[in-house]
Design an enzyme around this catalytic site. Sequence first.
Site, mmCIF file in Angstrom:
data_model
loop_
_atom_site.group_PDB
_atom_site.id
_atom_site.type_symbol
_atom_site.label_atom_id
_atom_site.label_comp_id
_atom_site.label_asym_id
_atom_site.label_seq_id
_atom_site.Cartn_x
_atom_site.Cartn_y
_atom_site.Cartn_z
ATOM 1 N N CYS A 95 10.166 92.501 97.850
ATOM 2 C CA CYS A 95 9.900 91.526 98.915
ATOM 3 C C CYS A 95 11.126 90.612 99.064
ATOM 4 O O CYS A 95 12.051 90.642 98.241
ATOM 5 C CB CYS A 95 8.655 90.702 98.575
ATOM 6 S SG CYS A 95 8.880 89.573 97.187
ATOM 7 N N CYS A 108 5.661 88.501 90.967
ATOM 8 C CA CYS A 108 5.996 89.882 91.320
ATOM 9 C C CYS A 108 6.543 90.597 90.077
ATOM 10 O O CYS A 108 7.066 89.965 89.142
ATOM 11 C CB CYS A 108 7.052 89.907 92.410
ATOM 12 S SG CYS A 108 6.434 89.568 94.065
ATOM 13 N N CYS A 168 12.044 88.405 96.064
ATOM 14 C CA CYS A 168 12.591 89.184 94.945
ATOM 15 C C CYS A 168 13.996 89.688 95.250
ATOM 16 O O CYS A 168 14.821 89.807 94.348
ATOM 17 C CB CYS A 168 11.655 90.345 94.600
ATOM 18 S SG CYS A 168 10.172 89.774 93.754
ATOM 19 N N ASN A 219 3.469 93.077 88.012
ATOM 20 C CA ASN A 219 3.009 91.901 88.760
ATOM 21 C C ASN A 219 1.798 91.293 88.061
ATOM 22 O O ASN A 219 0.946 92.004 87.511
ATOM 23 C CB ASN A 219 2.728 92.232 90.233
ATOM 24 C CG ASN A 219 1.728 93.344 90.451
ATOM 25 O OD1 ASN A 219 1.647 94.279 89.666
ATOM 26 N ND2 ASN A 219 0.966 93.266 91.515
ATOM 27 N N GLU A 240 -1.026 88.501 88.968
ATOM 28 C CA GLU A 240 -1.617 87.613 89.971
ATOM 29 C C GLU A 240 -2.541 86.604 89.300
ATOM 30 O O GLU A 240 -3.051 86.847 88.202
ATOM 31 C CB GLU A 240 -2.420 88.449 90.980
ATOM 32 C CG GLU A 240 -1.542 89.435 91.741
ATOM 33 C CD GLU A 240 -2.337 90.329 92.687
ATOM 34 O OE1 GLU A 240 -3.590 90.275 92.663
ATOM 35 O OE2 GLU A 240 -1.703 91.079 93.442
ATOM 36 N N GLU A 263 9.191 92.336 89.816
ATOM 37 C CA GLU A 263 10.639 92.143 89.680
ATOM 38 C C GLU A 263 10.925 90.835 88.950
ATOM 39 O O GLU A 263 11.810 90.763 88.088
ATOM 40 C CB GLU A 263 11.309 92.118 91.064
ATOM 41 C CG GLU A 263 11.232 93.431 91.820
ATOM 42 C CD GLU A 263 9.985 93.559 92.703
ATOM 43 O OE1 GLU A 263 8.940 92.957 92.349
ATOM 44 O OE2 GLU A 263 10.065 94.255 93.718
#
Length: 136
Positions: free
Chosen positions: A87, A54, A90, A43, A45, A56
């Site tokens: 999530c 993310c 994803c 991930n 950010e 994924e």
Amino acid sequence: MTDVSEIAATLRALLPRAHAPYSGVQVACAVEGADGTIHHGVNVENAAYPQGLCAEASAISAAVTQGTARLTRVYVASSLPGLVWPCGGCRQKIFEFACEGCEVIALGPDGEAWRQTIEQLLPSGFRLDPAQVRRS
Ligand code: THU
């Protein structure tokens, strides 16, 4: 079949490369293609929070970049004490690149590996037939 403990060790080693200064939650993902190749992501950010990536999404991006767009397995590990499942967003991304029955494997900190298919995680996922998209 790929050795799960080997992938788990690789993902644990990748966790410190996650860029998660805001949430403090590091996530690493490996996706395995139908062609047998494996691609990784973490991930990433940034200060405009919704723009964060993310793990994924990063791994899928790496796979597609290398020409692998049909996934058979997705592995996820995180710095959290329990298991982390993808999530909602994803799940949809995985669904769109998944072979039928694609397994999502949540890897825990103590070597646990729990599996669910993408269809279990996202029943009735959204499919868009490009032929039906109207372009004006
Ligand atoms: N995160 C992932 O990388 N994958 C998921 O499936 C759930 C959440 C990241 C996003 C954010 O950087 C951090 O975990 C905390 O939400």
